[in-house]
Design a protein around this motif. Structure first.
Motif, mmCIF file in Angstrom:
data_model
loop_
_atom_site.group_PDB
_atom_site.id
_atom_site.type_symbol
_atom_site.label_atom_id
_atom_site.label_comp_id
_atom_site.label_asym_id
_atom_site.label_seq_id
_atom_site.Cartn_x
_atom_site.Cartn_y
_atom_site.Cartn_z
ATOM 1 N N ILE A 357 0.869 -1.170 0.000
ATOM 2 C CA ILE A 357 0.000 0.000 0.000
ATOM 3 C C ILE A 357 0.912 1.227 0.000
ATOM 4 N N ILE A 358 0.519 2.242 -0.778
ATOM 5 C CA ILE A 358 1.225 3.513 -0.682
ATOM 6 C C ILE A 358 0.265 4.492 -0.036
ATOM 7 N N THR A 359 0.606 4.932 1.157
ATOM 8 C CA THR A 359 -0.265 5.850 1.899
ATOM 9 C C THR A 359 0.515 6.525 3.012
ATOM 10 N N GLU A 360 0.079 7.724 3.368
ATOM 11 C CA GLU A 360 0.634 8.406 4.543
ATOM 12 C C GLU A 360 -0.276 8.197 5.751
ATOM 13 N N ASP A 361 -1.402 7.519 5.537
ATOM 14 C CA ASP A 361 -2.376 7.271 6.594
ATOM 15 C C ASP A 361 -2.034 5.941 7.270
ATOM 16 N N ASP A 362 -1.424 6.014 8.436
ATOM 17 C CA ASP A 362 -0.945 4.799 9.085
ATOM 18 C C ASP A 362 -2.074 3.865 9.515
ATOM 19 N N ASP A 363 -3.254 4.419 9.782
ATOM 20 C CA ASP A 363 -4.387 3.555 10.121
ATOM 21 C C ASP A 363 -4.814 2.725 8.907
ATOM 22 N N ALA A 364 -4.857 3.406 7.763
ATOM 23 C CA ALA A 364 -5.201 2.688 6.532
ATOM 24 C C ALA A 364 -4.148 1.614 6.252
ATOM 25 N N ALA A 365 -2.877 1.951 6.489
ATOM 26 C CA ALA A 365 -1.804 0.980 6.260
ATOM 27 C C ALA A 365 -1.950 -0.205 7.201
ATOM 28 N N ALA A 366 -2.247 0.069 8.473
ATOM 29 C CA ALA A 366 -2.387 -1.012 9.454
ATOM 30 C C ALA A 366 -3.522 -1.948 9.052
ATOM 31 N N ARG A 367 -4.620 -1.344 8.585
ATOM 32 C CA ARG A 367 -5.775 -2.126 8.167
ATOM 33 C C ARG A 367 -5.416 -3.014 6.957
ATOM 34 N N PHE A 368 -4.717 -2.418 6.001
ATOM 35 C CA PHE A 368 -4.297 -3.149 4.805
ATOM 36 C C PHE A 368 -3.392 -4.315 5.182
ATOM 37 N N MET A 369 -2.422 -4.031 6.031
ATOM 38 C CA MET A 369 -1.445 -5.054 6.402
ATOM 39 C C MET A 369 -2.062 -6.158 7.247
ATOM 40 N N GLN A 370 -3.120 -5.804 7.983
ATOM 41 C CA GLN A 370 -3.849 -6.818 8.755
ATOM 42 C C GLN A 370 -4.689 -7.693 7.830
ATOM 43 N N LEU A 371 -5.424 -7.080 6.905
ATOM 44 C CA LEU A 371 -6.442 -7.829 6.163
ATOM 45 C C LEU A 371 -5.940 -8.486 4.875
ATOM 46 N N VAL A 372 -4.834 -8.003 4.329
ATOM 47 C CA VAL A 372 -4.326 -8.661 3.123
ATOM 48 C C VAL A 372 -3.611 -9.943 3.543
ATOM 49 N N ASP A 373 -4.045 -11.030 2.940
ATOM 50 C CA ASP A 373 -3.620 -12.360 3.369
ATOM 51 C C ASP A 373 -2.423 -12.826 2.537
ATOM 52 N N SER A 374 -1.298 -12.151 2.680
ATOM 53 C CA SER A 374 -0.125 -12.478 1.872
ATOM 54 C C SER A 374 1.107 -12.669 2.750
ATOM 55 N N ALA A 375 2.108 -13.343 2.185
ATOM 56 C CA ALA A 375 3.336 -13.609 2.942
ATOM 57 C C ALA A 375 4.038 -12.299 3.300
ATOM 58 N N GLY A 376 3.941 -11.295 2.386
ATOM 59 C CA GLY A 376 4.542 -9.994 2.644
ATOM 60 C C GLY A 376 3.527 -8.891 2.431
ATOM 61 N N VAL A 377 3.386 -8.004 3.409
ATOM 62 C CA VAL A 377 2.477 -6.858 3.271
ATOM 63 C C VAL A 377 3.287 -5.605 3.585
ATOM 64 N N TYR A 378 3.361 -4.688 2.616
ATOM 65 C CA TYR A 378 4.309 -3.583 2.691
ATOM 66 C C TYR A 378 3.600 -2.230 2.703
ATOM 67 N N GLN A 379 4.238 -1.276 3.322
ATOM 68 C CA GLN A 379 3.774 0.110 3.251
ATOM 69 C C GLN A 379 4.903 0.971 2.699
ATOM 70 N N ASN A 380 4.620 1.712 1.649
ATOM 71 C CA ASN A 380 5.545 2.720 1.114
ATOM 72 C C ASN A 380 6.933 2.204 0.748
ATOM 73 N N CYS A 381 6.971 1.024 0.123
ATOM 74 C CA CYS A 381 8.248 0.570 -0.433
ATOM 75 C C CYS A 381 7.954 -0.439 -1.545
ATOM 76 N N SER A 382 8.971 -0.760 -2.294
ATOM 77 C CA SER A 382 8.817 -1.608 -3.478
ATOM 78 C C SER A 382 8.609 -3.071 -3.109
ATOM 79 N N THR A 383 7.744 -3.765 -3.848
ATOM 80 C CA THR A 383 7.531 -5.205 -3.625
ATOM 81 C C THR A 383 8.797 -6.009 -3.880
ATOM 82 N N ARG A 384 9.748 -5.412 -4.603
ATOM 83 C CA ARG A 384 10.996 -6.110 -4.920
ATOM 84 C C ARG A 384 11.854 -6.399 -3.688
ATOM 85 N N PHE A 385 11.510 -5.823 -2.527
ATOM 86 C CA PHE A 385 12.276 -6.118 -1.308
ATOM 87 C C PHE A 385 12.045 -7.547 -0.797
#
Lengths: 444, 444
Positions: A357-385
């Motif tokens: 997720i690209i966002t400056e809203d940390d609540d939105a990021a927390a929600r995304f990282m909680q609910l997306v069911d993936s091995a890696g859930v990222y905020q504001n950086c490239s998936t290539r990491f």
């Protein structure tokens, strides 16, 4: 070679490899590094045969680049081995220690998985890396590389095998399979092989998963998403997306689908579209996306000279059900009404690999990282990491999208399991069932 | 009921169940306990219907005992739920926290597995235990119990479902399957179900394993061994073996094969044989074993009155390749030349479940526990200790002989996996590849 017979012998050798001390395993790794250096000229000579074969058979330059094993690659693999030697022992770690009763002590101790089959692409450095991880983690391994690197693999495996034997490992604890039909034989050995790690094309990995009862670790697809939230910092959006798409387009952690919040879609696309175009990235968007792009193009034409035909971007309207893993300079784009729609799209169409997720809203990021069911859930950086080296694991044998055992980049920790040891003084369960004894749990 | 449709909905609900706080999950468990108590009379009435069916259909008394759900069983399951509420939250545990670079932080956090299918035997208390473990660990579940407990399961599941909904869980996050053919439908749902836990007969578990692409956790066989070392304390041998065989003969952790060191074989058998005989345990031994037993019997006859025919032990000579899981009052016995032969036999013929050594020689024990490749390796205690309650896990959903993910008794920890979260400030991989940025790993 009769794979079944060899693997059976390996299964019997496995507990003895598991019992090798960290000193012995590091000794084996040191010998591998030393002997690779010592026999560098022979390795380069054999690698040259593979390169000549590639040349005669018109193999594409980007593949030839991966086949090549030169001084630089040798230096890298030796540096990798030396790093691995420095890493703490992954075995014998006590992860639970509990008194069940006076004189009855339970321990959970890390141990190797046992016999691992690794089937990997045509990269001689991969053979060295994977073998080194197996040696450090006390696992036996059957290794099958691509046929384009036959000569290189043969000499590299020979050096590795001689080194581990010299370090006191049992005969037959490592094995190289060279024939493609040996893969099918291997798939049948579910009583002897504890884990398979296939690397390669989706189709190949899927074939392995569908044709064996051996547990498989890895991933078939890498449909990674970036969701541009309404609170995204536009300055971050373009560099992250361009990196995630172009830094290594054929990698499983490259982005394939962009989801953009409707409130910012026109603004984001007005900047993103020219950036994608200038990187030569084609767009497969839903109608809403291609309509906006058409508007942007029209405005562009009004403002300036019409672009010539060759500069016209490759844009096509598709349904979201057509979105897929391209592993090429193509990206899917969809506009979503809110974060929940993005999350639902990712969980439905994604491959549970890595999503950002690209966002400056940390609540939105927390929600995304909680609910997306993936091995890696990222905020504001490239998936290539998403990579073992970048996670600081030293190396990886692959990336797992499975939920059981290792998930994400798999390093040494993913190559161990555990066993429970219980030491008593003659205790029997009957005494606890009848109430003659009672449990007296105490974590030690 | 269309299982595929229900499971698809459950898959979409799963991230929301995963996001429930520990307070909410404990609230749900409290409501389950409270409502079970409140509706006790209804539960007993429904259970009576199952017991009547059992009676009319001549179901064996030991099975009826398991079907019965009375005040005692209710008290036990409620006590179990209250214990589970007290246990620490298995979710949201940060098991790795690492700065990759300034402002780029990687965390590994425990999360539920997602959607779990559990197929279990005809025991109403099992339904409550398994559901409770799934609730506490934030997993969705499809539950299928034995048809002998149809009425009991229906009301128990109804109470559990109403309670979780009352606690704010999403609709459809738990589901009870009642029809046997629904198992086959479930086996096809490999895109929605993350894990299957089958409990029951070998044949049934093997069927599940052979007919699905969903990962399966559990065990088909439980061929557990006890090795009596030459340094065994004879006083411990008989109570341990009798407990391991008779305390619950039909359990997967009951001993099936005894291996005895040749140096002490005659001495041990001279005491063990009468003990087995008096417990009514039949013997399937190699020729060497039955020869010794024949000698013991002959000496017995010389010394005393000949025993009458009804007291003659059931002893048969068999090959070691005939040794198997009896789940009955029968034990296989073989004499081995040394510890290594015992270890090799166990690794070759065992099921990697739980194996014990009886010895006062701690070096021999350490060697055994290192080299035996099983989920549980014991010294001087009964194999029957292999159980979630006895390990202090509160409860278990089953015992796993798989090497990946959970091994041994599976409690809450075995029902969670993890995800990696990575928070950045716009970092891209290209900067690290070109050397513009460098990684700066630091464990936090």
């Amino acid at each position: 070679m009769n794979i079944r017979e060899e693997v059976k012998k390996m299964k019997l050798a496995a507990p003895h490899v598991a019992a090798m001390s960290n000193v012995q395993r590091n000794k084996a790794l040191s010998l591998v590094a030393e002997n690779l250096q010592k026999r560098a000229d022979e390795i380069f000579a054999e690698n040259k045969k593979d390169l000549e074969y590639a040349d005669q058979n018109g193999i594409a330059p980007q593949i030839v680049k991966r086949l090549k094993f030169d001084e630089g690659k040798l230096r890298d693999v030796i540096a990798g081995i030396n790093q691995l030697i420095q890493l703490p022992d992954p075995l014998g770690k006590v992860t639970l220690s509990r008194q069940l009763d006076e004189g009855l002590v339970l321990n959970r101790v890390t141990v190797p998985i046992g016999v691992i089959g690794v089937i990997f692409e045509a990269r001689p450095d991969a053979l060295v890396q994977i073998s080194s991880l197996c040696i450090k983690s006390g696992n036996c391994a059957i290794l099958k590389g691509g046929k384009e690197t036959t000569y290189s693999n043969r000499i590299l495996f020979g050096i590795i095998y001689d080194s581990v034997i010299q370090a006191g490992f049992p005969e037959g604890s490592y094995l190289q399979a060279e024939q493609h039909n040996e893969i099918d034989e291997l798939l049948e050995c579910d009583d002897c092989v504890d884990l398979l790690i296939p690397r390669g094309s989706n189709k190949f990995v899927r074939y392995i998963m569908d044709n064996t009862k051996i547990p498989v670790m890895g991933h078939a697809d890498g449909v990674c998403h970036i969701y541009v939230d309404k609170a995204a910092d536009v300055e971050k959006v373009i560099p992250i997306i361009v990196d995630a798409k172009t830094q290594y387009t054929a990698a499983c952690n490259a982005v394939e689908t962009l989801l953009i919040h409707r409130d910012v879609a026109e603004d984001i696309l007005s900047k993103l579209y020219p950036a994608l175009k200038s990187e030569g990235i084609a767009i497969r968007g839903t109608k809403e996306v291609t309509d906006i792009i058409a508007k942007i193009e029209a405005a562009q034409v009004e403002l300036s000279q019409p672009t010539d035909a060759s500069a016209a971007a490759d844009v096509e309207t598709v349904e979201e059900t057509d979105f897929r893993e391209y592993l090429a300079l193509i990206v899917s784009i969809k506009i979503v009404g809110d974060e929940d729609e993005a999350i639902e799209h990712i969980n439905k169409y994604g491959s549970h690999h890595t999503d950002a997720i690209i966002t400056e809203d940390d609540d939105a990021a927390a929600r995304f990282m909680q609910l997306v069911d993936s091995a890696g859930v990222y905020q504001n950086c490239s998936t290539r990491f998403a990579d073992g080296f970048r996670y600081g694991f030293g190396a990886e044998v692959g990336i797992s999208t499975s939920k059981l055992h290792a998930r994400g980049p798999v390093g040494l920790e993913g190559l161990v399991t555990y066993k429970y040891t219980l030491k008593g003084e003659g205790q029997i369960v009957g005494d606890y069932a009848t109430g003659k004894s009672t449990f007296n749990f105490k974590d030690l």
